[in-house]
Design a protein around this motif. Structure first.
Motif, short mmCIF file in Angstrom:
data_model
loop_
_atom_site.label_atom_id
_atom_site.label_comp_id
_atom_site.label_asym_id
_atom_site.label_seq_id
_atom_site.Cartn_x
_atom_site.Cartn_y
_atom_site.Cartn_z
N GLY A 22 0.81 -1.21 0.00
CA GLY A 22 0.00 0.00 0.00
C GLY A 22 0.85 1.26 0.00
N ILE A 23 0.41 2.24 0.76
CA ILE A 23 1.00 3.58 0.69
C ILE A 23 2.16 3.74 1.67
N ASN A 24 3.31 4.17 1.15
CA ASN A 24 4.49 4.49 1.96
C ASN A 24 4.86 5.94 1.68
N LYS A 25 5.04 6.71 2.71
CA LYS A 25 5.37 8.13 2.55
C LYS A 25 6.80 8.39 3.03
N ILE A 26 7.58 9.01 2.17
CA ILE A 26 8.97 9.36 2.48
C ILE A 26 9.11 10.87 2.36
N THR A 27 9.65 11.49 3.39
CA THR A 27 9.83 12.94 3.41
C THR A 27 11.31 13.29 3.36
N ILE A 28 11.67 14.18 2.46
CA ILE A 28 13.04 14.69 2.34
C ILE A 28 13.05 16.13 2.83
N LEU A 29 13.77 16.38 3.91
CA LEU A 29 13.84 17.72 4.49
C LEU A 29 15.11 18.43 4.03
N VAL A 30 14.99 19.69 3.69
CA VAL A 30 16.13 20.53 3.33
C VAL A 30 16.37 21.49 4.48
N THR A 31 17.56 21.45 5.07
CA THR A 31 17.86 22.32 6.21
C THR A 31 18.99 23.26 5.86
N ASN A 32 18.94 24.45 6.44
CA ASN A 32 19.97 25.46 6.24
C ASN A 32 21.00 25.30 7.35
N LYS A 33 22.15 24.71 7.01
CA LYS A 33 23.16 24.42 8.02
C LYS A 33 23.99 25.65 8.40
#
Length: 1013
Positions: free
Chosen positions: A620-631
């Protein structure tokens, strides 16, 4: 004064070591050029043209190079000459056919061979497989070396697990290699570092270095010949400055105070498998991969981890960065000593010409006790992933990941020649600015082979990926050690050209440090260089002009996936949401991303998550989140996020035809848990089918009755011909009762049902709530104690306690006994009868000791007569997931035995059981979303409560409990609650449904027994 021999300058000459070398003339050898035949020489240069001098003729098949075809070039010369050098390098060192020879020893498995074939094919190579005994034929001199020199570019020798397998490539074979041919073998390293005899030679030659190697005692001191000792190491020498130097035995490098204890310790706290790639031994170029395998002795349960993250966690109170640097320094020191030893005129083996493009993959087994100082336990001449008897799923995935990274790194076809010459010009201008009299000095010409080596180093620095530079190193003590070692073995300076090569590499690295200051290139060692005002003027490639716009802060440049995912829509940095589908057999995906702006980093799922990770894909449904951070901020903030929805399809299924056969299975052949039993689909006998088709069938008397999954198929030999929608769990010789709603409501009326366990137990609880109420009004991933008073119109009370609380430190988390006591006390008042039901269980934390604790606590609380139901262990943690320990096949087999002990112990105590292990083990691939791969349930929003759903979720057909394929009327009611439009949530999962219904049947069967008595 200017030093005559630059590489040996240590103190007196330090202010001006650059002038002799960096005002360099690079030899252009073209037309009849043979690079190895070029002799290094010093001479005055007039207008960039070297005086006539015949090149030295080497032994072998290389021809003499005419002086008329030997040109030298100052870095300021015109582009036409540079173009000639580039053409010569491409002609002599470029890959000709992208044709690879894959040598397979007899002990190599089929899976190993297929892995290498796939990776090399991805790198653009045509692969030819040679079996043991055919290597000499396949690489015959008559054809491959003389008749057709372009017949192959790459030879990969697969590692052998047996000592008596034929060596892939003999040292003499290196004499026959063409300049463009690569082999994954550096014999000097294999002999000196990966063999006990070689390590003994090194440690005896350099006792003052305190090399932290733990291995059995060496042979007697005569392993090194008396002539070697007398002629080389035992003599004191004097430098050109007059300071007396001692032999290696007295060359002192301070050792850690507790190093002797480390060598004696048998109980190391942790062991690390560090993966190192050496792309050149002389001068040394080496890299370490960011991923390692770690385990804690004496147990051999191991896991993969990013090295930086591991050191931060394991040494968090004891200088983690220093411990990491100590490990890298130890590896670098061993490799450097190997280079020096192999080059020593009196010590090293000098019987063959080096292969300039060959490389070596190594595994360093590194141990730590309680201090931050490492000890080397073993060095493998290949990437070694085996901790115990076999490779588990995680090991295999990490192996594929590392090998893919390595071959992409060493087999890159990108050209960096132009970048190298820009770096060279930068170095040249730097020297000019320091000394205007540079043209009066002598210059050194470099062979084309040396130039190509430096170009390759530039290419490596620009494309390191998951590798980190080990050597060259900017650490002052490593640089000092390098010069001291060479001075000791070569006091007369005959090996000066090697130190010149080292010097060039160090300055190339320094230039890339300047680039790093401006573009954030991922080289951790470069961060130690100080900023200088002249950096902006020197930075090559005009990178100062390529400042990123502020709007790219929130963007990623690209997304990497393995296997490849077809994203919809196609990737665009400005589009933040994507959707893709994968077939049933794809159970994991490796995913990562690269930020567009050097000030940013990407993390998966959370702010401090990894930049690359392996994800399990539930059905079924798998959600993957990619976060962009300001280092660039002190506390990195999230500037944007990308979301990828991956839909994993169910098993491929054919409709149920009239002409079908019935097949059964208990375990999947992909994960054999009971080796003595059959696996996969098996045809069922007519007698068995007749028995389970009877109208009147007795009710199962226990929740661990043995059974199997049965499914209709066109053929039991092909699972693609089955109608998996009709699969059912069939106990042997009985069936479980499926209760109607009124029966269930009556069964639990006036009862208190207490659940303690992890999320799998919570899934059963929510199933019970929805079955009784026909609706699931609230839902949350409770990780504490929860109470539900609105069950069965308020006639039933349910409480739940999450255990174990894995996120709390082991020393601080509540014990099972404490958690059980708290649940009982907070659920008061409780009757000491079957009206109180305690359901205990989880994925894999439960063991027979917990049952003893249950008995003790219930006796103490005067609740010994309540109904206890033990949900046994289940499948999970069998996939390689970052941050989680995964089970090998052997571990799963041990879990099966532990489960049997749990069931027998529960029976001895008079507890009811539900055996979830036998139900889940054959369908371990059918897990639903969740990192552990252990969830066979999922709570989803009902369709009528979803706003504009992007994906239609098909509610599963109820899975029958032992009545063949004839659906009884009562089963139709199981669909009714699933389709209830008044329920905001629904718990789905056919496997969870099976063992939840078994649990309900046991609870209610117990009440009937109590009523009958």
């Amino acid at each position: 004064m200017v030093c005559g021999y630059v590489p040996f300058c240590r103190r007196l000459c330090r202010p001006r070591p650059f002038l002799l070398v960096l005002v360099v003339a690079v030899c252009l050898l073209y037309q009849t050029l043979t690079p190895i035949g070029t002799k290094r020489f010093f001479s005055s240069v007039v207008n960039g043209i070297s005086p006539n001098k015949l090149a030295e003729t080497k032994q072998g098949r290389y021809k003499e190079v005419s002086s008329r075809n030997t040109h030298c070039l100052l870095p300021s010369n015109n582009s036409q000459t540079v173009k000639k050098i580039e053409d010569s390098i491409l002609k002599n060192f470029g890959s000709h056919t992208r044709r690879a020879i894959l040598y397979v020893p007899p002990s190599c498995g089929k899976k190993e061979l297929q892995l290498y074939q796939r990776i090399l094919a991805q790198c653009g190579y045509t692969v030819i497989v040679l079996e043991d005994g055919k290597l000499n034929v396949g690489l015959g001199h008559e054809h491959h070396y003389r008749g057709d020199i372009s017949s192959w570019d790459l030879l990969i020798c697969l590692s052998s697990s047996k000592m008596d397998d034929t060596d892939c490539f003999q040292i003499d074979g290196l004499r026959q290699l063409e300049l463009f041919q690569k082999v994954n073998t550096l014999p000097e390293i294999q002999h000196l570092l990966c063999r006990k005899e070689g390590l003994c030679q090194i440690t005896r030659a350099f006792p003052g270095l305190h090399l932290p190697i733990a291995f059995p005692s060496c042979l007697d001191q005569h392993m090194l010949s008396k002539s070697n000792i007398a002629g080389g190491l035992s003599q004191s020498v004097k430098s050109s400055e007059g300071d007396e130097r001692t032999n290696f035995a007295n060359l002192s490098v301070p050792a850690p105070a507790d190093q002797k204890e480390l060598f004696k310790a048998q109980d190391l706290s942790v062991i690390i498998k560090a993966y190192v790639l050496v792309t050149s031994l002389t001068p040394l170029r080496a890299f370490i991969h960011s991923t390692a395998i770690v385990w804690f002795p004496p147990k051999k349960k191991h896991f993969s981890v990013k090295l930086q993250r591991f050191f931060e966690a394991f040494f968090k109170s004891n200088s983690p960065q220093q411990a990491f640097e100590n490990m890298k320094e130890t590896i670098s020191k061993l490799l450097l000593v190997t280079e020096v030893f192999s080059e020593s005129p009196t010590l090293g083996p000098k019987t063959f010409r080096r292969c300039s493009l060959c490389f070596q993959m190594l595994t360093f087994d590194i141990g730590f006790k309680t201090s931050i100082y490492p000890v080397v336990l073993q060095i493998h001449e290949h990437f070694d992933f085996q901790v115990d008897d076999g490779l588990n799923f995680q090991d295999q995935t990490i192996k594929e990941f590392l090998l893919e990274d390595t071959f992409k790194f060493v087999l890159s076809n990108k050209s960096s020649a132009s970048s190298f010459f820009e770096v060279l010009q930068n170095i040249y201008r730097s020297v000019v600015s320091k000394d205007e009299n540079y043209q009066k000095e002598y210059k050194q010409c470099l062979s084309l082979e040396e130039i190509n080596s430096m170009i390759n180093f530039v290419k490596e620095l620009k494309n390191m990926g998951q590798f980190e530079l080990l050597f060259p190193s900017s650490a002052p003590k490593i640089q000092t050690l390098l010069h001291d070692l060479y001075h000791m073995v070569d006091p007369m300076g005959k090996l000066g050209s090697i130190l010149t090569g080292h010097w060039f590499l160090s300055n190339i690295l320094k230039q890339f440090q300047f680039i790093n200051k401006e573009t954030c290139t991922n080289l951790s060692e470069w961060n130690s260089f100080p900023e200088k005002e002249s950096v902006k003027q020197r930075a090559p490639f005009n990178l100062m002009k390529n400042q990123k716009d502020k709007d790219t802060l929130s963007h990623i440049k690209q997304i990497f996936t393995s296997p490849h995912l077809d994203l919809n829509p196609k990737f665009n940095p400005k589009i933040k949401e994507y959707y893709t589908e994968v077939p049933f057999d794809v159970v994991t995906v490796k995913i990562g991303a690269e930020p567009s702006n050097c000030q940013c980093q990407v993390h998966l799922d959370e702010r401090k998550g990894p930049s690359v990770a392996n994800y399990p894909l539930g059905l079924g449904i798998n959600k993957i989140t990619i976060l962009v951070t300001n280092k660039s901020q002190p506390d990195p903030e999230v500037v944007s996020s990308y979301k990828i929805t991956v839909y994993r399809e169910d098993r491929p299924s054919l409709p149920l035809f009239d002409d079908y056969v019935v097949c059964g299975f208990v375990q999947d052949c992909g994960l054999l848990i009971q080796p003595e039993e059959s696996c996969g689909l098996q045809p069922l006998s007519p007698e068995y089918l007749s028995a389970i088709s009877r109208t009147h069938f007795k009710t199962c008397e226990a929740g661990d009755t043995k059974g199997q999954w049965i499914v209709p198929c066109l053929s039991c030999s092909d699972n693609r011909t089955c109608d998996w929608r009709e699969i059912t769990w069939q106990p042997h010789n009985c069936q479980y009762s499926v209760l109607t709603k009124p029966e269930l409501q009556q069964c639990i009326e006036g009862r208190k049902v207490l659940f303690i366990g992890d999320s799998t137990n919570r899934g059963i609880m929510y199933y019970l709530i929805e079955r009784v109420n026909e609706t699931l009004q609230e839902w949350q991933k409770a990780h504490d104690v929860k109470f539900y008073h609105n069950i069965n119109d308020g006639k039933t009370f349910i409480s739940y306690s999450y255990y174990p609380q894995f996120w709390i430190n082991v020393n601080q988390r509540p014990t099972f006994e404490k958690a059980l006591e708290q649940l009982l006390q907070r659920s008061h008042p409780l009757e000491n009868t079957g009206q109180t039901v305690l359901v205990v269980g989880g994925v894999q934390w439960l063991n027979s000791n917990h049952l003893q604790i249950i008995q003790k606590v219930l006796k103490r609380e005067n609740l010994s007569n309540i109904l206890v139901v033990i949900k046994s262990v289940g499948m999970g943690f069998h996939l390689p997931v970052d941050g989680l320990h995964s089970l090998s096949q052997t571990d799963v087999q041990k879990l099966w035995n532990e489960n049997l002990i749990i069931l027998s112990t529960a029976e001895r105590y008079g507890y009811e059981v539900v055996d979830t292990f036998i139900i889940t083990m054959g369908r371990y691939k059918e897990f639903l979303p969740g990192k552990c791969g252990c969830h066979f349930h999922e709570v989803v929003k009902s369709k009528t409560f979803k706003e504009s759903p992007d994906i239609t979720i098909k509610l599963p057909k109820p899975y029958f409990l032992g009545k063949y394929f004839n659906s009884p009327n009562q089963l139709s009611q199981l669909r009714d609650y699933a389709m209830n439009s008044q329920s905001p949530y629904h718990i789905r999962g056919p496997i969870n449904q099976v063992y939840s219904e078994i649990l309900l049947s046991r609870i209610c069967a117990s009440k009937r027994k109590a009523g009958d008595s």
